[in-house]
Enzyme design. Structure first.
Site, PDB file in Angstrom:
ATOM      1  N   ARG A 160       0.809  -1.226   0.000  1.00 24.32           N
ATOM      2  CA  ARG A 160       0.000   0.000   0.000  1.00 24.32           C
ATOM      3  C   ARG A 160       0.844   1.278   0.000  1.00 24.32           C
ATOM      4  NH1 ARG A 160      -2.682  -3.578  -0.984  1.00 24.32           N
ATOM      5  NH2 ARG A 160      -4.740  -4.121  -0.183  1.00 24.32           N
ATOM      6  N   SER A 234     -11.025  -0.256   2.620  1.00 22.95           N
ATOM      7  CA  SER A 234     -10.346  -0.496   3.906  1.00 22.95           C
ATOM      8  C   SER A 234      -9.868   0.820   4.498  1.00 22.95           C
ATOM      9  CB  SER A 234      -9.130  -1.400   3.711  1.00 22.95           C
ATOM     10  OG  SER A 234      -9.561  -2.633   3.239  1.00 22.95           O
ATOM     11  N   GLU A 328      -5.420   3.860   5.869  1.00 27.37           N
ATOM     12  CA  GLU A 328      -5.029   3.624   4.469  1.00 27.37           C
ATOM     13  C   GLU A 328      -5.332   4.804   3.540  1.00 27.37           C
ATOM     14  OE1 GLU A 328      -5.766  -0.365   2.776  1.00 27.37           O
ATOM     15  OE2 GLU A 328      -6.441   0.714   1.005  1.00 27.37           O
TER      16      GLU A 328
HETATM   17  C1  FAD Z   1     -15.421  -0.163  -1.849  1.00 25.82           C
HETATM   18  C2  FAD Z   1     -13.948   0.071  -1.993  1.00 25.82           C
HETATM   19  C3  FAD Z   1     -13.087  -1.005  -2.097  1.00 25.82           C
HETATM   20  C4  FAD Z   1     -11.707  -0.807  -2.235  1.00 25.82           C
HETATM   21  N1  FAD Z   1     -10.887  -1.895  -2.347  1.00 25.82           N
HETATM   22  C5  FAD Z   1      -9.559  -1.730  -2.489  1.00 25.82           C
HETATM   23  C6  FAD Z   1      -8.690  -2.861  -2.621  1.00 25.82           C
HETATM   24  O1  FAD Z   1      -9.136  -4.010  -2.637  1.00 25.82           O
HETATM   25  N2  FAD Z   1      -7.358  -2.633  -2.736  1.00 25.82           N
HETATM   26  C7  FAD Z   1      -6.836  -1.368  -2.745  1.00 25.82           C
HETATM   27  O2  FAD Z   1      -5.605  -1.250  -2.845  1.00 25.82           O
HETATM   28  N3  FAD Z   1      -7.627  -0.279  -2.647  1.00 25.82           N
HETATM   29  C8  FAD Z   1      -8.977  -0.428  -2.518  1.00 25.82           C
HETATM   30  N4  FAD Z   1      -9.784   0.679  -2.400  1.00 25.82           N
HETATM   31  C9  FAD Z   1      -9.196   2.025  -2.415  1.00 25.82           C
HETATM   32  C10 FAD Z   1      -9.269   2.708  -3.816  1.00 25.82           C
HETATM   33  O3  FAD Z   1     -10.092   1.997  -4.666  1.00 25.82           O
HETATM   34  C11 FAD Z   1      -7.883   2.826  -4.461  1.00 25.82           C
HETATM   35  O4  FAD Z   1      -6.994   3.484  -3.613  1.00 25.82           O
HETATM   36  C12 FAD Z   1      -7.933   3.576  -5.804  1.00 25.82           C
HETATM   37  O5  FAD Z   1      -6.683   3.454  -6.438  1.00 25.82           O
HETATM   38  C13 FAD Z   1      -8.297   5.044  -5.647  1.00 25.82           C
HETATM   39  O6  FAD Z   1      -8.560   5.565  -6.935  1.00 25.82           O
HETATM   40  P1  FAD Z   1      -9.213   6.997  -7.141  1.00 25.82           P
HETATM   41  O7  FAD Z   1      -9.113   7.341  -8.573  1.00 25.82           O
HETATM   42  O8  FAD Z   1     -10.577   7.021  -6.554  1.00 25.82           O
HETATM   43  O9  FAD Z   1      -8.222   7.886  -6.278  1.00 25.82           O
HETATM   44  P2  FAD Z   1      -8.600   9.172  -5.376  1.00 25.82           P
HETATM   45  O10 FAD Z   1      -9.372   8.717  -4.175  1.00 25.82           O
HETATM   46  O11 FAD Z   1      -9.211  10.204  -6.214  1.00 25.82           O
HETATM   47  O12 FAD Z   1      -7.152   9.614  -4.895  1.00 25.82           O
HETATM   48  C14 FAD Z   1      -6.406   8.795  -4.032  1.00 25.82           C
HETATM   49  C15 FAD Z   1      -5.013   9.393  -3.866  1.00 25.82           C
HETATM   50  O13 FAD Z   1      -4.321   9.358  -5.103  1.00 25.82           O
HETATM   51  C16 FAD Z   1      -3.970  10.690  -5.550  1.00 25.82           C
HETATM   52  N5  FAD Z   1      -4.180  10.697  -7.000  1.00 25.82           N
HETATM   53  C17 FAD Z   1      -5.288  10.292  -7.678  1.00 25.82           C
HETATM   54  N6  FAD Z   1      -5.073  10.357  -9.007  1.00 25.82           N
HETATM   55  C18 FAD Z   1      -3.819  10.817  -9.181  1.00 25.82           C
HETATM   56  C19 FAD Z   1      -3.004  11.101 -10.311  1.00 25.82           C
HETATM   57  N7  FAD Z   1      -3.433  10.932 -11.576  1.00 25.82           N
HETATM   58  N8  FAD Z   1      -1.745  11.566 -10.110  1.00 25.82           N
HETATM   59  C20 FAD Z   1      -1.266  11.745  -8.857  1.00 25.82           C
HETATM   60  N9  FAD Z   1      -1.988  11.497  -7.739  1.00 25.82           N
HETATM   61  C21 FAD Z   1      -3.243  11.034  -7.898  1.00 25.82           C
HETATM   62  C22 FAD Z   1      -4.887  11.617  -4.776  1.00 25.82           C
HETATM   63  O14 FAD Z   1      -4.284  12.889  -4.604  1.00 25.82           O
HETATM   64  C23 FAD Z   1      -5.033  10.869  -3.455  1.00 25.82           C
HETATM   65  O15 FAD Z   1      -3.905  11.093  -2.639  1.00 25.82           O
HETATM   66  C24 FAD Z   1     -11.185   0.506  -2.267  1.00 25.82           C
HETATM   67  C25 FAD Z   1     -12.070   1.603  -2.191  1.00 25.82           C
HETATM   68  C26 FAD Z   1     -13.425   1.387  -2.059  1.00 25.82           C
HETATM   69  C27 FAD Z   1     -14.368   2.559  -1.986  1.00 25.82           C
END
Ligand code: FAD
Length: 332
Positions: A160, A234, A328
């Site tokens: 992570r 998580s 996380e």
């Molecule tokens: C129901 C649920 C289940 C999940 N299951 C998992 C799992 O099994 N495993 C897991 O690892 N995660 C899981 N996650 C967490 C999440 O899905 C991941 O962390 C995902 O990668 C976040 O993507 P996002 O586009 O929504 O990022 P955001 O929430 O929009 O951003 C997350 C972080 O990344 C940064 N960021 C986003 N895009 C960029 C970019 N292009 N360049 C630089 N920085 C950026 C943001 O500034 C922030 O710090 C889960 C979330 C939910 C809601």
């Protein structure tokens, strides 16, 4: 470009939080970066890059510009190398790989969010992590006003985490994956194996699409749907410690631990459940009945309330075991 003022963060993140961002814009073409950069420097404000907002916790008003990434595109560089723009939806891309016979990402089906956010915390599930399949990540560096690239090694992937966690000035533009043309199934995760046998599937005849579908099935059953029950997945990371440190802790004897070489993994979900937090509710938020790692909001809440509950859980478990849980998602 359209810069909106006083934008409600609940519209762009998956927790129902009443905090706002002073300014908000969307980027779907890299050409617009210059205008965004001059807006930030003219106003002298910070910025926050966002994908689909599935892993952020706004804790207060964000007095800056939120930039939501919508840069799209998938390009096949050769038969197993694929360059994907960072604003693509992760699960849609995984589905695309399975349909196009490019294998390796099946275990990561149904993780919400964008492709570009994947490397940030090295998304992982069911015994797989995105970092293992990444060849290169390209980015725009807001501090240096320059485009650059990191190889897999430069990304420094770990559980992570990655180099990007410490470098919020890097806007990930694309991720290049090296996938397999021949299926290489990963059945290392017990619950995956159990579901496969429950469904009467023969391990010898399994195809990547079976793993993809089984992962989807398990996730739909065990995780609350963030579109119906606001959450960020998580909320706490699992704990990894050295074997020798285990003796110093006051862990209940029935807490699940998994040993590998000198390292012990302790299930945070199990700890949270053991100490009575699963299903806990206070006002507009609580811990899911379905999954003890997931903090959920029942109605609109403040960032402060989330931080208070999260700290309370960390403190409680620390006082009872000596283990300090880490959150996380990114707190903003
Ligand atoms: C129901 C649920 C289940 C999940 N299951 C998992 C799992 O099994 N495993 C897991 O690892 N995660 C899981 N996650 C967490 C999440 O899905 C991941 O962390 C995902 O990668 C976040 O993507 P996002 O586009 O929504 O990022 P955001 O929430 O929009 O951003 C997350 C972080 O990344 C940064 N960021 C986003 N895009 C960029 C970019 N292009 N360049 C630089 N920085 C950026 C943001 O500034 C922030 O710090 C889960 C979330 C939910 C809601």
């Amino acid at each position: 470009m359209n810069f909106k003022r006083n934008f409600p963060l609940a519209e762009i993140c998956t927790l129902n939080i009443k905090e706002i961002a002073s300014y908000y814009c969307e980027i779907s073409d890299f050409e617009d970066i210059e205008e965004i950069r001059s807006f930030i420097s003219h106003k002298n404000i910070p910025f926050l890059l966002l994908g689909e907002g599935t892993n952020i916790v706004p804790t207060d008003t964000f007095k800056g510009l939120v930039i939501q990434n919508q840069i799209k595109g998938i390009e096949l560089l050769d038969s197993f190398t694929i360059k994907v723009s960072s604003g693509e939806n992760w699960h849609d891309f995984v589905e695309w790989t399975v349909k196009n016979k490019k294998y390796g990402l099946e275990n990561l089906a149904l993780i919400p969010g964008t492709v570009g956010a994947g490397p940030i915390q090295n998304i992982g599930a069911y015994g797989s992590e995105i970092g293992a399949y990444i060849k290169e990540v390209t980015f725009y560096d807001f501090h240096k006003d320059k485009v650059g690239a990191f190889s897999q090694k430069d990304c420094n992937f770990s559980y992570r985490s990655s180099v990007f966690k410490e470098k919020p000035e890097l806007f990930i533009l694309s991720v290049t994956f090296e996938l397999n043309n021949e299926p290489k199934l990963n059945l290392s995760y017990d619950s995956l194996k159990e579901q496969i046998s429950k469904d009467g599937l023969n391990e010898k005849n399994l195809k990547p699409i079976d793993i993809f579908n089984t992962v989807k099935k398990i996730r739909t059953r065990v995780l609350p749907n963030h579109l119906k029950q606001p959450n960020v997945g998580s909320f706490f990371k699992n704990v990894y410690i050295k074997k020798e440190e285990l003796k110093k802790l006051k862990l209940p004897s029935d807490i699940q631990t998994f040993e590998q070489d000198d390292i012990v993994k302790i299930s945070s979900a199990h700890l949270i459940e053991k100490f009575g937090w699963k299903g806990f509710r206070r006002g507009s938020l609580g811990i899911s009945e379905q999954h003890s790692l997931v903090l959920i909001t029942y109605e609109e809440t403040s960032g402060e309330e989330i931080v208070t509950l999260s700290n309370e859980i960390i403190k409680d478990i620390y006082s009872k075991t000596g283990l300090k849980l880490e959150v996380e998602p990114t707190f903003v």
